[in-house]
Design an enzyme around this catalytic site. Structure first.
Site, short mmCIF file in Angstrom:
data_model
loop_
_atom_site.label_atom_id
_atom_site.label_comp_id
_atom_site.label_asym_id
_atom_site.label_seq_id
_atom_site.Cartn_x
_atom_site.Cartn_y
_atom_site.Cartn_z
N ARG A 88 0.81 -1.22 0.00
CA ARG A 88 0.00 0.00 0.00
C ARG A 88 0.84 1.26 0.00
O ARG A 88 0.28 2.36 -0.01
CB ARG A 88 -0.82 0.01 1.30
CG ARG A 88 -2.28 -0.23 1.13
CD ARG A 88 -2.80 -0.34 2.53
NE ARG A 88 -4.15 0.04 2.68
CZ ARG A 88 -5.15 -0.85 2.73
NH1 ARG A 88 -4.92 -2.12 2.57
NH2 ARG A 88 -6.36 -0.43 2.95
N ARG A 160 -18.08 -2.38 10.40
CA ARG A 160 -16.72 -1.97 10.77
C ARG A 160 -16.70 -0.53 11.26
O ARG A 160 -17.35 0.34 10.68
CB ARG A 160 -15.78 -2.12 9.55
CG ARG A 160 -15.07 -3.44 9.54
CD ARG A 160 -14.38 -3.74 8.24
NE ARG A 160 -13.45 -2.70 7.78
CZ ARG A 160 -12.68 -2.84 6.70
NH1 ARG A 160 -12.72 -3.97 6.00
NH2 ARG A 160 -11.87 -1.88 6.32
N ARG A 171 -9.91 7.47 4.45
CA ARG A 171 -9.24 6.32 3.80
C ARG A 171 -9.07 6.56 2.31
O ARG A 171 -8.07 6.15 1.71
CB ARG A 171 -10.04 5.04 4.08
CG ARG A 171 -9.85 4.54 5.52
CD ARG A 171 -10.96 3.60 5.96
NE ARG A 171 -11.09 2.44 5.13
CZ ARG A 171 -12.23 1.75 5.00
NH1 ARG A 171 -13.32 2.12 5.64
NH2 ARG A 171 -12.25 0.69 4.24
P1 AP5 Z 1 -8.52 -3.08 4.55
O1 AP5 Z 1 -9.29 -4.05 5.32
O2 AP5 Z 1 -7.55 -3.56 3.53
O3 AP5 Z 1 -9.51 -2.03 3.95
P2 AP5 Z 1 -9.57 -1.29 2.53
O4 AP5 Z 1 -8.42 -1.34 1.60
O5 AP5 Z 1 -9.99 0.08 2.93
O6 AP5 Z 1 -10.55 -2.12 1.76
P3 AP5 Z 1 -11.93 -2.56 2.25
O7 AP5 Z 1 -11.83 -3.79 3.07
O8 AP5 Z 1 -12.66 -1.39 2.88
O9 AP5 Z 1 -12.69 -2.80 0.88
P4 AP5 Z 1 -12.56 -3.94 -0.20
O10 AP5 Z 1 -11.93 -3.37 -1.42
O11 AP5 Z 1 -11.94 -5.18 0.37
O12 AP5 Z 1 -14.09 -4.14 -0.51
P5 AP5 Z 1 -15.10 -5.31 -0.06
O13 AP5 Z 1 -14.84 -6.54 -0.85
O14 AP5 Z 1 -15.16 -5.42 1.42
O15 AP5 Z 1 -7.67 -2.14 5.54
C1 AP5 Z 1 -8.26 -1.58 6.70
C2 AP5 Z 1 -7.21 -0.84 7.50
O16 AP5 Z 1 -6.17 -1.75 7.89
C3 AP5 Z 1 -6.48 0.29 6.78
O17 AP5 Z 1 -7.20 1.49 6.82
C4 AP5 Z 1 -5.17 0.34 7.58
O18 AP5 Z 1 -5.36 0.99 8.82
C5 AP5 Z 1 -4.89 -1.13 7.85
N1 AP5 Z 1 -4.09 -1.77 6.80
C6 AP5 Z 1 -4.47 -2.82 6.00
N2 AP5 Z 1 -3.48 -3.13 5.13
C7 AP5 Z 1 -2.46 -2.29 5.39
C8 AP5 Z 1 -1.17 -2.10 4.83
N3 AP5 Z 1 -0.73 -2.87 3.81
N4 AP5 Z 1 -0.37 -1.13 5.34
C9 AP5 Z 1 -0.78 -0.36 6.36
N5 AP5 Z 1 -2.00 -0.46 6.93
C10 AP5 Z 1 -2.84 -1.41 6.45
O19 AP5 Z 1 -16.46 -4.68 -0.61
C11 AP5 Z 1 -17.03 -3.52 -0.01
C12 AP5 Z 1 -18.58 -3.64 0.05
O20 AP5 Z 1 -19.09 -3.63 -1.29
C13 AP5 Z 1 -19.08 -4.97 0.67
O21 AP5 Z 1 -20.23 -4.69 1.40
C14 AP5 Z 1 -19.40 -5.85 -0.56
O22 AP5 Z 1 -20.44 -6.77 -0.25
C15 AP5 Z 1 -19.84 -4.83 -1.59
N6 AP5 Z 1 -19.49 -5.19 -2.96
C16 AP5 Z 1 -18.37 -5.84 -3.39
N7 AP5 Z 1 -18.39 -5.97 -4.74
C17 AP5 Z 1 -19.55 -5.38 -5.17
C18 AP5 Z 1 -20.14 -5.16 -6.44
N8 AP5 Z 1 -19.55 -5.58 -7.57
N9 AP5 Z 1 -21.32 -4.50 -6.50
C19 AP5 Z 1 -21.93 -4.06 -5.36
N10 AP5 Z 1 -21.42 -4.23 -4.12
C20 AP5 Z 1 -20.24 -4.87 -4.02
#
Ligand code: AP5
Ligand code: ZN
Length: 216
Positions: A88, A160, A171
């Protein structure tokens, strides 16, 4: 295969990682899920990471890369893995290069999931997740069969802390400033494939698999 998924918060990285990992028979490694598991177990790592997660800030590179190095050394990752949420920062990308060089294996590709910011906010405001398996669903777009219960493992769903709108906006800023530059870094090295991440979840998985097959 060794694959990295990159994209803004809410792009569907976790959702697609679960599907792709099943199709490709490799483990999905989510740094966010690993941190959340440490936070809920109250480990020393969880106490450190929790302060950053709650603010929507990144956990320091050193802490994160040590954790990933240990995870990728586990036997199930020997034949390949799919990284969700790592690297990241450019520092983490360099650390990953070193981990791979040390084990003598290359990265096969980087999939960028593309989605607009307004869609991300809608997705994250309705997201629900389970603590047991890190499975995600959405109250409108991918609703569970029984409200409040995870379809995949039957455990309780929760919202969350960092999906509050102000933290989501933070974010997104952090993504634009610290993570988006990695897209150029991997494009220059010929590793990047962009996938349109709007639409039906299963169709996006198909698009991603087709993009990976083209790289082979
Ligand atoms: P992390 O958990 O990685 O969060 P993120 O990158 O912000 O990603 P998300 O989990 O929010 O989203 P996603 O892309 O996985 O989407 P999802 O599939 O859930 O990180 C959280 C925190 O951890 C960071 O802020 C940081 O503090 C720390 N961290 C993590 N990695 C780090 C690193 N490498 N370095 C430093 N700090 C780190 O989907 C989202 C929603 O949309 C769901 O409800 C889903 O059901 C829905 N959805 C999915 N696809 C579709 C679609 N096609 N159409 C409609 N809805 C959909
Ligand atoms: Zn579950």
């Amino acid at each position: 295969m060794r694959i990295v998924l990159v994209g803004p918060p809410g792009a569907g990285k976790g959702t697609q990682a679960q599907h792709l990992a099943t199709h490709l028979s490799i483990p999905a490694v989510s740094t966010g899920d690993i941190f959340r598991s440490h936070v809920s177990r109250g480990t020393p790592l969880g106490r450190t990471a929790g302060q950053y997660l709650d603010r929507g800030a990144l956990v320091p590179d050193e802490v994160t890369t040590d954790m990933v190095r240990d995870r990728l050394a586990e036997p199930d990752a020997a034949g390949g893995f799919l990284l969700d949420g790592f690297p990241r920062t450019t520092g983490q990308a360099e650390a990953l290069d070193k981990i791979l060089a040390d084990s003598g294996v290359p990265l096969d590709g980087v999939l960028e999931l593309r989605v607009a910011a307004d869609e991300v906010v809608r997705r994250l405001s309705g997201r629900r997740q389970c603590r047991a398996g890190g499975h995600v669903c959405h109250v409108d777009f991918a609703p569970p069969a029984v409200a409040g219960i995870c379809d995949s493992c039957g455990s309780e769903l929760y919202q969350r802390e960092d999906d509050r709108e102000d933290t989501v906006l933070r974010r997104l800023e952090v993504y634009a400033r610290q993570t988006a530059p990695l897209v150029g870094h991997y494009a220059e090295r010929g590793l990047l494939t962009a996938v349109d991440a709007v639409g039906d979840i299963a169709e996006i998985t198909e698009r991603a698999l087709a993009a990976l097959r083209e790289r082979d």
